[in-house]
Design a protein around this motif. Structure first.
Motif, PDB file in Angstrom:
ATOM      1  N   PRO A  58     -24.243  23.827  -9.235  1.00 27.67           N
ATOM      2  CA  PRO A  58     -25.363  24.697  -9.326  1.00 27.67           C
ATOM      3  C   PRO A  58     -25.562  25.472  -7.868  1.00 27.67           C
ATOM      4  CG  PRO A  58     -25.947  22.675 -10.285  1.00 27.67           C
ATOM      5  CD  PRO A  58     -24.446  22.542  -9.807  1.00 27.67           C
ATOM      6  N   ALA A  59     -25.746  26.610  -7.819  1.00 25.89           N
ATOM      7  CA  ALA A  59     -26.120  27.476  -6.722  1.00 25.89           C
ATOM      8  C   ALA A  59     -27.383  27.315  -6.049  1.00 25.89           C
ATOM      9  CB  ALA A  59     -26.189  28.955  -6.967  1.00 25.89           C
ATOM     10  N   LYS A  60     -27.435  27.706  -4.847  1.00 30.90           N
ATOM     11  CA  LYS A  60     -28.816  27.009  -4.008  1.00 30.90           C
ATOM     12  C   LYS A  60     -29.687  28.283  -3.817  1.00 30.90           C
ATOM     13  CE  LYS A  60     -26.666  25.479  -0.433  1.00 30.90           C
ATOM     14  NZ  LYS A  60     -26.355  24.814   0.873  1.00 30.90           N
ATOM     15  N   LEU A  61     -30.905  28.011  -3.986  1.00 31.48           N
ATOM     16  CA  LEU A  61     -31.855  29.097  -3.549  1.00 31.48           C
ATOM     17  C   LEU A  61     -32.138  29.207  -1.974  1.00 31.48           C
ATOM     18  CD1 LEU A  61     -34.591  28.658  -6.279  1.00 31.48           C
ATOM     19  CD2 LEU A  61     -32.716  30.234  -6.267  1.00 31.48           C
ATOM     20  N   VAL A  62     -31.822  30.303  -1.219  1.00 30.49           N
ATOM     21  CA  VAL A  62     -31.957  30.465   0.063  1.00 30.49           C
ATOM     22  C   VAL A  62     -33.359  30.844   0.411  1.00 30.49           C
ATOM     23  CG1 VAL A  62     -30.970  31.750   2.190  1.00 30.49           C
ATOM     24  CG2 VAL A  62     -29.562  30.907   0.486  1.00 30.49           C
ATOM     25  N   ALA A  63     -33.768  31.992  -0.123  1.00 28.77           N
ATOM     26  CA  ALA A  63     -35.252  32.462   0.024  1.00 28.77           C
ATOM     27  C   ALA A  63     -35.593  33.128  -1.106  1.00 28.77           C
ATOM     28  CB  ALA A  63     -35.201  33.459   1.345  1.00 28.77           C
ATOM     29  N   THR A  64     -36.896  33.231  -1.196  1.00 30.20           N
ATOM     30  CA  THR A  64     -37.646  33.848  -2.320  1.00 30.20           C
ATOM     31  C   THR A  64     -38.698  34.823  -1.813  1.00 30.20           C
ATOM     32  OG1 THR A  64     -38.813  32.034  -2.942  1.00 30.20           O
ATOM     33  CG2 THR A  64     -37.099  32.165  -4.124  1.00 30.20           C
ATOM     34  N   THR A  65     -38.834  35.975  -2.456  1.00 31.01           N
ATOM     35  CA  THR A  65     -39.798  36.814  -2.463  1.00 31.01           C
ATOM     36  C   THR A  65     -40.579  36.971  -3.959  1.00 31.01           C
ATOM     37  OG1 THR A  65     -38.852  38.814  -2.473  1.00 31.01           O
ATOM     38  CG2 THR A  65     -38.985  37.602  -0.189  1.00 31.01           C
TER      39      THR A  65
END
Length: 444
Positions: free
Chosen positions: A385-392
């Motif tokens: 599973p991929a990783k979330l780096v940052a979100t807006t």
């Protein structure tokens, strides 16, 4: 009947036809003799046109067109200003401050439609110098047009101790709040009573009405009325792996100093400090993910109260999965949203219905297929599973687990992008909101 139209003795003779023509001439509006254009629109119609301008940068350019347009845009009419702010909405966020793990520290990255901004107005070179041997300022939060920074090792430096703790553990630090556009900042010394507690996060909150708060709506926050909440972790004296959150709230005083406003806690048990991570902000609440727990820790910003919120496993995954997710603010409907990468690498956006509280899948993007053909894409990616780096609210930065290869996903159009500048930074992203009317031009 005939005598009715005869002239009276001594009065001038009056033609009915001439009288009718004169009445029509006076009643007809004055029209330009030549071609007409936008400058012939009356003010109330021109205001309707300006309300449909998409971005603050475009409005600033429109204000430089002529004196009349500038007068209408920078009006003192609070009713029109309120309508103007509502029409701008999210467009008042021209970009984000990204945390750069390299030498730059913090970088302002304009959004695509704000590329004409003069970045010199967003420089942070005016921040106070840190003592020799201390770590640099770290960006903790943003709200409106303000930024909150802290120094991770400030307490230890002041006490003359050698840094021996885990750098991932943040104790109650020195802080500074700054206004980049006006190059102003205010320092906040750490609170001695709380120096030994580890910190779960530092956040800016709106303050009470103030002279520099925007009129007619918008965020009620400025250098004279902001608040800061420090969420700390208090260990349980009887259980080493359990604890409780506490909130220390400070507000700017009328004399420019700081005072403790309130503390709040309650019996809200949480696991050990290392298993708690900040998950996002939505609906005036802050959220933390807790590994192997069936609930999410939430802090109500208005009431300063903690609670445990249970979210469906389909939204945040099972406690055994320890899956990463982020809570993001909703659109104009105000709905809370959760972004998660599932085990099969589907980037899924869940939305909570206000009417029933039910969580539904709003958007879904299959990352493995969507990234095919992007420069640098390897076949070995997305085996995990991929990783979330940052979100807006608009974009999500993602990287494969196998290697740092950051790309962004536009949540509105569900498109992937490797070319944008935001993809160069692996740190968190913090939105910056332009005040309106602005104190000065930020356009190039």
């Amino acid at each position: 009947m005939r005598a009715r139209w005869m002239a009276t003795k001594g009065s001038p003779r009056r033609s009915r036809c001439n009288y009718t023509r004169r009445r029509k001439k006076r009643a007809s509006p004055s029209t330009p003799s030549g071609p007409t254009g936008v400058h012939h629109l009356p003010d109330h119609l021109l205001e309707l046109v300006l309300l449909r301008v998409g971005t603050p940068v475009a409005l600033l350019r429109a204000a430089s067109t002529c004196k009349r347009w500038r007068r209408l845009i920078f009006t003192d009419d609070e009713a029109f200003l309120a309508r103007l702010r509502r029409s701008l909405g999210a467009a008042r966020v021209p970009g984000h401050y990204h945390v750069d793990d390299g030498n730059n520290g913090h970088v302002f990255v304009p959004d695509t439609d704000s590329s004409a901004l003069d970045r010199r107005h967003f420089s942070l070179d005016f921040l106070p110098a840190v003592p020799r041997g201390s770590l640099p300022w770290e960006l903790a939060d943003s709200r409106g047009g303000l930024l909150l920074f802290h120094r991770r090792d400030a307490v230890y430096h002041r006490m003359g101790s050698v840094w021996e703790g885990d750098p991932e553990y943040l104790h109650f630090p020195d802080m500074v709040v700054c206004d980049p556009l006006n190059r102003r900042c205010q320092g906040i010394l750490y609170w001695e009573a709380m120096w030994s507690y580890r910190c779960l996060g530092l956040f800016l909150l709106d303050g009470a009405a103030a002279d520099d708060a925007p009129a007619g709506g918008g965020s009620s926050i400025g250098m004279s009325n902001f608040r800061v909440v420090a969420v700390i972790y208090e260990s349980d004296v009887f259980e080493d792996d359990r604890g409780a959150p506490r909130a220390c709230v400070f507000s700017s005083g009328g004399d420019g100093g700081w005072r403790q406003e309130s503390t709040a806690g309650g019996d809200v048990p949480v696991p050990e400090y290392a298993s708690i991570s900040f998950a996002g902000r939505a609906r005036s609440s802050l959220f933390w993910r807790m590994e192997h727990e069936g609930a999410v820790l939430a802090l109500d910003e208005a009431a300063i109260q903690f609670s445990l919120v249970t979210l469906p496993c389909t939204v945040v995954g099972t406690p055994e999965e320890s899956s990463a997710f982020r809570v993001i603010g909703g659109d104009d409907d105000g709905a809370a949203r959760v972004v998660r990468v599932t085990a099969n690498n589907d980037l899924t956006v869940f939305r909570q219905l206000q009417s029933s509280g039910e969580w539904v899948v709003e958007k879904l993007l299959r990352l493995q297929q969507a990234t095919c053909g992007l420069p640098g894409r390897k076949e070995t990616y997305f085996e995990r599973p991929a990783k979330l780096v940052a979100t807006t609210r608009r974009h999500v930065l993602v990287t494969p687990e196998e290697e740092t290869w950051i790309f962004s996903v536009d949540l509105e159009r569900l498109e992937v992008d490797r070319a944008h500048e935001r993809n160069r930074y692996a740190g968190a992203a913090y939105p910056f909101e332009l005040p309106w009317p602005p104190a000065g031009s930020v356009a190039g």
